[in-house]
Design a protein around this motif. Sequence first.
Motif: not given
Length: 265
Positions: A40-46, A171-179
């Motif tokens: 949830q927190q990661s998706f909100a960030d993206m 499975g996510l890249g934190a800076q750009y959201g690159v998988i």
Amino acid sequence: MKKLVLAVLATAVLAGCKTSPTGRTQIALYSDQEMSQMGQQSFADMKKNQKINNDPAVNAYVKCIADDVIAVLPQQYASQAWEVVVFEEDSANAFALPGGYIGVHTGLLKVAENQDQLATVIGHEVGHVIAEHSNERVSQSSMLQTGMQAGSAALEMGNVQYRNEIMQGLGLGAQYGVILPFSRSHESEADEVGLDLMAKAGFNPKESVTLWQNMSKAGSSGTPEFMSTHPAPGNRIKELQAKLPEALNEQKTANAAGKNPQCKL
């Protein structure tokens, strides 16, 4: 102290042993609630940091396919309220996160040419979730930290020191959201689970082969398998072809039960 830490780790590993949908033994130390919180927190960030596509037709198309796949998930996942978001991003990617979150990049719609091919990718990504691959990766990352300090800090997404590790574990890249890719075993397992899901939803599993052929033409075939965490496209296609007879029977059963997806863009 060293012996105590090792004892704690050993106990955690024993307690966290699970079996994946394909029968593989895995270490998953976090609860469903903890993994959902991370998702949830990661998706909100993206959503806050990436441009979202608001085209009604595109969103309806993607959600139509996602809903059909979600409907055939095991009950604990099918009963979740899933959020599906289309991100304005040129890369041919998609992802799913624990807690009920699916993201699809607009670039994928140029490679996945029909509903069945997009269902291949969505099934694959959701397969990562129900096989608890994120839990496995975050658990492995935590175990590598002294005394599993990252484990307790993992749930504090505001802690930048561990934020990147958790995003990568999901499975996510934190800076750009690159998988970022999962391991080859995870990818192959998600292929198998995803093929089963799309077939049970009534989609044509033959299109899974075409999808990966399209991916290969789009430029992914140049990396030797031993240099990549993804299976080589040729091997991936062979594995899918070997599983097609069973998947086609699943599709036939689904179609006979009235599951005939009609998602169009």
